[in-house]
Scaffold this active site. Structure first.
Site, PDB file in Angstrom:
ATOM      1  N   ARG A  29      87.697   3.306 -72.500  1.00 54.29           N
ATOM      2  CA  ARG A  29      88.895   2.952 -71.716  1.00 54.29           C
ATOM      3  C   ARG A  29      90.017   2.430 -72.609  1.00 54.29           C
ATOM      4  O   ARG A  29      89.782   1.611 -73.501  1.00 54.29           O
ATOM      5  CB  ARG A  29      88.543   1.873 -70.694  1.00 54.29           C
ATOM      6  CG  ARG A  29      89.723   1.331 -69.925  1.00 54.29           C
ATOM      7  CD  ARG A  29      89.276   0.291 -68.935  1.00 54.29           C
ATOM      8  NE  ARG A  29      88.707  -0.863 -69.584  1.00 54.29           N
ATOM      9  CZ  ARG A  29      89.353  -2.020 -69.774  1.00 54.29           C
ATOM     10  NH1 ARG A  29      90.586  -2.172 -69.342  1.00 54.29           N
ATOM     11  NH2 ARG A  29      88.754  -3.025 -70.366  1.00 54.29           N
ATOM     12  N   ARG A  88      89.584   0.583 -79.030  1.00 55.95           N
ATOM     13  CA  ARG A  88      88.566  -0.464 -79.000  1.00 55.95           C
ATOM     14  C   ARG A  88      87.204  -0.056 -79.563  1.00 55.95           C
ATOM     15  O   ARG A  88      86.546  -0.836 -80.230  1.00 55.95           O
ATOM     16  CB  ARG A  88      88.393  -0.856 -77.540  1.00 55.95           C
ATOM     17  CG  ARG A  88      88.178  -2.277 -77.338  1.00 55.95           C
ATOM     18  CD  ARG A  88      88.293  -2.582 -75.882  1.00 55.95           C
ATOM     19  NE  ARG A  88      89.556  -3.228 -75.591  1.00 55.95           N
ATOM     20  CZ  ARG A  88      89.861  -3.675 -74.381  1.00 55.95           C
ATOM     21  NH1 ARG A  88      89.035  -3.496 -73.381  1.00 55.95           N
ATOM     22  NH2 ARG A  88      91.010  -4.277 -74.188  1.00 55.95           N
ATOM     23  N   HIS A 145      83.993  -5.135 -76.246  1.00 48.10           N
ATOM     24  CA  HIS A 145      85.290  -5.679 -76.679  1.00 48.10           C
ATOM     25  C   HIS A 145      85.108  -6.211 -78.088  1.00 48.10           C
ATOM     26  O   HIS A 145      84.143  -6.930 -78.365  1.00 48.10           O
ATOM     27  CB  HIS A 145      85.754  -6.789 -75.731  1.00 48.10           C
ATOM     28  CG  HIS A 145      87.203  -7.119 -75.897  1.00 48.10           C
ATOM     29  ND1 HIS A 145      87.709  -7.722 -77.023  1.00 48.10           N
ATOM     30  CD2 HIS A 145      88.262  -6.920 -75.076  1.00 48.10           C
ATOM     31  CE1 HIS A 145      89.019  -7.879 -76.888  1.00 48.10           C
ATOM     32  NE2 HIS A 145      89.378  -7.397 -75.712  1.00 48.10           N
ATOM     33  N   HIS A 203      81.746  -5.463 -72.426  1.00 50.52           N
ATOM     34  CA  HIS A 203      82.977  -5.880 -71.741  1.00 50.52           C
ATOM     35  C   HIS A 203      83.288  -5.076 -70.483  1.00 50.52           C
ATOM     36  O   HIS A 203      83.639  -5.642 -69.457  1.00 50.52           O
ATOM     37  CB  HIS A 203      84.125  -5.738 -72.752  1.00 50.52           C
ATOM     38  CG  HIS A 203      85.466  -6.124 -72.232  1.00 50.52           C
ATOM     39  ND1 HIS A 203      85.759  -7.401 -71.818  1.00 50.52           N
ATOM     40  CD2 HIS A 203      86.610  -5.397 -72.064  1.00 50.52           C
ATOM     41  CE1 HIS A 203      87.028  -7.461 -71.425  1.00 50.52           C
ATOM     42  NE2 HIS A 203      87.556  -6.248 -71.547  1.00 50.52           N
ATOM     43  N   GLU A 247      98.691  -3.386 -76.882  1.00 48.69           N
ATOM     44  CA  GLU A 247      97.267  -3.584 -77.155  1.00 48.69           C
ATOM     45  C   GLU A 247      96.760  -2.350 -77.882  1.00 48.69           C
ATOM     46  O   GLU A 247      97.484  -1.358 -78.026  1.00 48.69           O
ATOM     47  CB  GLU A 247      96.498  -3.813 -75.846  1.00 48.69           C
ATOM     48  CG  GLU A 247      96.737  -5.204 -75.260  1.00 48.69           C
ATOM     49  CD  GLU A 247      95.996  -5.434 -73.953  1.00 48.69           C
ATOM     50  OE1 GLU A 247      95.484  -6.535 -73.796  1.00 48.69           O
ATOM     51  OE2 GLU A 247      95.933  -4.541 -73.108  1.00 48.69           O
TER      52      GLU A 247
HETATM   53  P1  FAD Z   1      85.596  -7.819 -60.008  1.00 46.25           P
HETATM   54  O1  FAD Z   1      86.920  -8.434 -60.190  1.00 46.25           O
HETATM   55  O2  FAD Z   1      84.568  -8.147 -61.008  1.00 46.25           O
HETATM   56  O3  FAD Z   1      85.056  -8.256 -58.564  1.00 46.25           O
HETATM   57  C1  FAD Z   1      83.734  -7.986 -58.171  1.00 46.25           C
HETATM   58  C2  FAD Z   1      83.469  -8.635 -56.824  1.00 46.25           C
HETATM   59  O4  FAD Z   1      82.286  -8.076 -56.272  1.00 46.25           O
HETATM   60  C3  FAD Z   1      83.252 -10.135 -56.845  1.00 46.25           C
HETATM   61  O5  FAD Z   1      83.949 -10.691 -55.756  1.00 46.25           O
HETATM   62  C4  FAD Z   1      81.747 -10.290 -56.586  1.00 46.25           C
HETATM   63  O6  FAD Z   1      81.392 -11.484 -55.910  1.00 46.25           O
HETATM   64  C5  FAD Z   1      81.494  -9.093 -55.715  1.00 46.25           C
HETATM   65  N1  FAD Z   1      80.112  -8.619 -55.715  1.00 46.25           N
HETATM   66  C6  FAD Z   1      79.419  -8.042 -56.718  1.00 46.25           C
HETATM   67  N2  FAD Z   1      78.188  -7.701 -56.303  1.00 46.25           N
HETATM   68  C7  FAD Z   1      78.093  -8.077 -55.009  1.00 46.25           C
HETATM   69  C8  FAD Z   1      77.073  -8.012 -54.034  1.00 46.25           C
HETATM   70  N3  FAD Z   1      75.869  -7.469 -54.292  1.00 46.25           N
HETATM   71  N4  FAD Z   1      77.317  -8.515 -52.800  1.00 46.25           N
HETATM   72  C9  FAD Z   1      78.515  -9.080 -52.507  1.00 46.25           C
HETATM   73  N5  FAD Z   1      79.519  -9.165 -53.390  1.00 46.25           N
HETATM   74  C10 FAD Z   1      79.316  -8.666 -54.632  1.00 46.25           C
HETATM   75  N6  FAD Z   1      91.369  -5.189 -67.539  1.00 46.25           N
HETATM   76  C11 FAD Z   1      92.679  -4.923 -67.685  1.00 46.25           C
HETATM   77  O7  FAD Z   1      93.160  -3.890 -67.201  1.00 46.25           O
HETATM   78  N7  FAD Z   1      93.475  -5.803 -68.346  1.00 46.25           N
HETATM   79  C12 FAD Z   1      93.017  -6.960 -68.906  1.00 46.25           C
HETATM   80  O8  FAD Z   1      93.757  -7.727 -69.473  1.00 46.25           O
HETATM   81  C13 FAD Z   1      91.636  -7.238 -68.777  1.00 46.25           C
HETATM   82  N8  FAD Z   1      91.112  -8.348 -69.341  1.00 46.25           N
HETATM   83  C14 FAD Z   1      89.797  -8.647 -69.109  1.00 46.25           C
HETATM   84  C15 FAD Z   1      89.273  -9.841 -69.618  1.00 46.25           C
HETATM   85  C16 FAD Z   1      87.968 -10.182 -69.353  1.00 46.25           C
HETATM   86  C17 FAD Z   1      87.403 -11.464 -69.893  1.00 46.25           C
HETATM   87  C18 FAD Z   1      87.146  -9.319 -68.576  1.00 46.25           C
HETATM   88  C19 FAD Z   1      85.729  -9.680 -68.276  1.00 46.25           C
HETATM   89  C20 FAD Z   1      87.649  -8.119 -68.092  1.00 46.25           C
HETATM   90  C21 FAD Z   1      88.980  -7.783 -68.361  1.00 46.25           C
HETATM   91  N9  FAD Z   1      89.517  -6.585 -67.881  1.00 46.25           N
HETATM   92  C22 FAD Z   1      90.844  -6.322 -68.055  1.00 46.25           C
HETATM   93  C23 FAD Z   1      88.735  -5.719 -66.991  1.00 46.25           C
HETATM   94  C24 FAD Z   1      89.129  -6.040 -65.543  1.00 46.25           C
HETATM   95  O9  FAD Z   1      89.342  -7.420 -65.398  1.00 46.25           O
HETATM   96  C25 FAD Z   1      88.063  -5.610 -64.558  1.00 46.25           C
HETATM   97  O10 FAD Z   1      87.659  -4.299 -64.844  1.00 46.25           O
HETATM   98  C26 FAD Z   1      88.590  -5.645 -63.140  1.00 46.25           C
HETATM   99  O11 FAD Z   1      89.134  -6.917 -62.862  1.00 46.25           O
HETATM  100  C27 FAD Z   1      87.475  -5.321 -62.172  1.00 46.25           C
HETATM  101  O12 FAD Z   1      87.903  -5.567 -60.865  1.00 46.25           O
HETATM  102  P2  FAD Z   1      86.927  -5.242 -59.666  1.00 46.25           P
HETATM  103  O13 FAD Z   1      87.663  -5.587 -58.426  1.00 46.25           O
HETATM  104  O14 FAD Z   1      86.404  -3.874 -59.820  1.00 46.25           O
HETATM  105  O15 FAD Z   1      85.680  -6.230 -59.889  1.00 46.25           O
HETATM  106  C1  SIN Z   2      92.148  -8.116 -73.446  1.00 48.66           C
HETATM  107  O1  SIN Z   2      93.000  -8.906 -73.058  1.00 48.66           O
HETATM  108  O2  SIN Z   2      91.864  -7.941 -74.628  1.00 48.66           O
HETATM  109  C2  SIN Z   2      91.380  -7.326 -72.428  1.00 48.66           C
HETATM  110  C3  SIN Z   2      92.169  -6.175 -72.006  1.00 48.66           C
HETATM  111  C4  SIN Z   2      91.319  -5.158 -71.299  1.00 48.66           C
HETATM  112  O3  SIN Z   2      90.100  -5.276 -71.243  1.00 48.66           O
HETATM  113  O4  SIN Z   2      91.916  -4.199 -70.803  1.00 48.66           O
END
Ligand code: FAD
Ligand code: SIN
Length: 541
Positions: A380, A284, A238, A345, A113
């Site tokens: 990032r 990015r 993104h 993003h 990537e």
């Molecule tokens: P999340 O997975 O967003 O979980 C948040 C949780 O908090 C949810 O369960 C929600 O219900 C809960 N929550 C929030 N507020 C409250 C509240 N007030 N009360 C109770 N519950 C609450 N990163 C990579 O490294 N590789 C990738 O390929 C990649 N692709 C991506 C593609 C997309 C489309 C997106 C949007 C992001 C991508 N990212 C990627 C970034 C990565 O997915 C996220 O940064 C990561 O998954 C975040 O995980 P998290 O556990 O911190 O939060």
């Molecule tokens: C992507 O698949 O382009 C997202 C990867 C990332 O946010 O790290």
């Protein structure tokens, strides 16, 4: 629901689940989720997870790529610690049941990537997050020490200062007030340790790749409780989200460019080499800004990503999610280029923590996208986020194990009840909807890919007025999720603007047309981390 537990985890994404699985070896865990368990950014992750898994790669290269993408603002010791743990944490995922794509001889298939100098992204097709989330959820749901509570919205942290305002000991978190979205009742949940794993804040912007609940609740709650937050101006855009009348949020993974897709302008010309020697695979922030510049230069509403030369069979097999999504909208990606635009993003800033997830508040950890550990600096590196969501929870649990005898004896006094309001107003819904739109649009227009001092000041002024109105609704009307989330996006928006105004020069994601030069001396105030502590913003709500 259990009103008291050892570990109260707010969030059921990767960071929350990874912590819950490991912490269940020590004590009881309650995992709170404001929607269904499947709603989060984690299941939407496409490209994959970065780790050094091949002899053609090295920790040193991954470290250098991360530092370079972070534009000099990463904390090098954090980068090293996270990168060097990569292979062990991938082993955790495999043990939990994740099957990454591999060839017939079980050698892992690694992709590339933007900003990566080697193939080091492990993936499951283009739906890596979905697979990781499903496997961890399955493990956690059969674990008797872990209880899940869905549709419960954490509102505010409870601290010792609320129970006893004259308590002179340091601030300690005792749990949260949480709204049961089905019954409308606010309960107080207490725990020895509270863990904010609430994810990102893409919804602060009009266009975003994030799920609908990415409203920065954890950052807003931590800030209100007195924790420092940092680097909020670094909201990563993104470069390639689908541009289609029926969909402006679907991500077109960077891994597609990693496999050879090219960004092209209106004359089908590949334009990225004009901006950076790595072309479409530049970091990015650079790609997003270059697309913005091309769109402005040529007057088009989007650019295109051409993957047609990769062939139907390869695209269907390697990128089934993207292939089918585009097809459902009438775009045949093996024949025609995909219309794309940048969108908000990933939040590189967040609640300040150390490598163990510890915030400024005793008994309060922040993990995953909610936290600012110093790993990402000003931008990032792709696929480092999922890795961070594994490493820091692991470290946190190791540290808790060492200190458990003391933590176990922390007392949890009974918190005061949540102030009840049952007033509703017919106008309220319309006003709340209007404020949502106004904040998200003003952030997109004034605090987007290109910023200026004037636009930032205008945004700050507008936000101060909107926050006053929100305070009125929040304090006088029935507690409802749309007002709670509105209050949070307003706080987070204000934090983003305040950090942006603090920052001198342009670096990484933050580009200020009035100060386009990168700072040369990082010891100058406003050039390194932009930090906001209690009292540094107008304290409205
Ligand atoms: P999340 O997975 O967003 O979980 C948040 C949780 O908090 C949810 O369960 C929600 O219900 C809960 N929550 C929030 N507020 C409250 C509240 N007030 N009360 C109770 N519950 C609450 N990163 C990579 O490294 N590789 C990738 O390929 C990649 N692709 C991506 C593609 C997309 C489309 C997106 C949007 C992001 C991508 N990212 C990627 C970034 C990565 O997915 C996220 O940064 C990561 O998954 C975040 O995980 P998290 O556990 O911190 O939060
Ligand atoms: C992507 O698949 O382009 C997202 C990867 C990332 O946010 O790290």
């Amino acid at each position: 629901m259990k009103p008291h537990c050892d570990f109260l985890v707010i969030g059921s994404g990767l960071a929350g689940l990874a912590f819950a699985l490991k912490a269940s070896e020590i004590g009881s865990v309650v995992v709170l989720s404001k929607a269904e368990l499947s709603s989060a950014n984690t299941p939407m992750a496409q490209g994959g997870i970065a780790a050094v898994m091949s002899t053609a790669d090295s920790f040193e290269q991954h470290i250098q790529d991360t530092l370079k993408a972070g534009a000099g603002l990463c904390h090098p010791q954090v980068v090293r610690a996270v990168v060097e743990q990569g292979p062990e944490r991938i082993e955790d995922l495999i043990q939990w049941g994740v099957q990454f794509d591999a060839d017939a001889t079980k050698v892992l298939e690694l992709t590339r990537e933007g900003g990566h100098s080697a193939r080091r992204i492990l993936h499951v097709g283009d739906h890596t997050g979905l697979e990781i989330h499903a496997q961890l959820l399955q493990q956690a749901q059969k674990n008797p020490k872990i209880t899940f509570v869905e549709n419960n919205l954490a509102l505010d942290l409870i601290t010792n200062k609320q129970v006893e305002p004259f308590d002179m000991s340091p601030v300690r978190c005792l749990g949260v007030y949480s709204l049961n979205k089905q019954t409308g009742v606010v309960e107080s949940l207490t725990a020895k340790m509270t863990i904010l794993a609430t994810g990102g804040a893409g919804k602060v912007y009009l266009y975003t790749s994030n799920w609908g609940g990415a409203t920065g609740d954890g950052v807003a709650m931590a800030y209100r409780a007195g924790a420092r937050v940092a680097n909020m101006e670094f909201m990563q855009f993104h470069p390639t989200c689908l541009f289609h009348p029926q969909n402006r949020t679907f991500l077109i993974s960077e891994a597609l460019r990693g496999e050879g897709a090219e960004l092209i302008g209106p004359q089908s010309e590949a334009f990225m080499k004009k901006y950076h020697p790595q072309g479409s695979l530049a970091p990015r922030d650079i790609v997003a800004r270059s697309i913005d510049a091309e769109m402005k230069r040529t007057g088009v509403a989007c650019v295109h990503l051409d993957a047609s030369h990769l062939g139907k069979e390869f695209l269907q097999q390697r990128f089934p999610l993207i292939y089918n999504k585009c097809l459902s909208l009438g775009i045949e990606i093996h024949r025609e280029p995909i219309p794309v635009v940048p969108a908000a993003h990933y939040l590189c800033g967040g609640v300040v923590t150390d490598l163990f997830g510890q915030t400024d508040i005793q008994g309060l950890l922040a993990l995953g996208e909610t936290a600012c550990t110093g790993l990402h600096g000003a931008n990032r590196l792709a696929s480092n986020s999922l890795l961070e969501c594994l490493v820091i929870p692991h470290n946190a649990v190791q540290k808790i194990k060492e200190n458990w005898p003391q933590i176990y004896h922390w007392s949890t006094p009974r918190p005061p009840p949540w102030p009840l309001h049952d007033k509703e107003d017919a106008d309220e819904l319309m006003v709340v909807t209007h404020m949502w739109d106004e904040i998200r649009r003003l952030m997109w227009d004034y605090v987007g890919i290109l910023r200026s001092n004037g636009r930032l000041q205008r945004a700050q002024h507008r936000l101060a007025n909107i926050r006053k109105e929100i305070k009125h609704y929040y304090s006088n009307f029935k507690t409802q999720s749309d007002i709670v989330e509105l209050r949070n996006i307003a706080t987070v928006a204000d934090l983003v603007v305040s950090c942006a105004l603090q920052r001198r020069g342009s670096v990484g994601i933050h580009f200020n047309i009035d100060e386009p030069e990168a700072p040369t001396d990082l010891s100058v105030p406003g050039s390194r981390d932009s930090i906001l502590g209690p009292g540094s913003m107008n304290e409205l709500s």
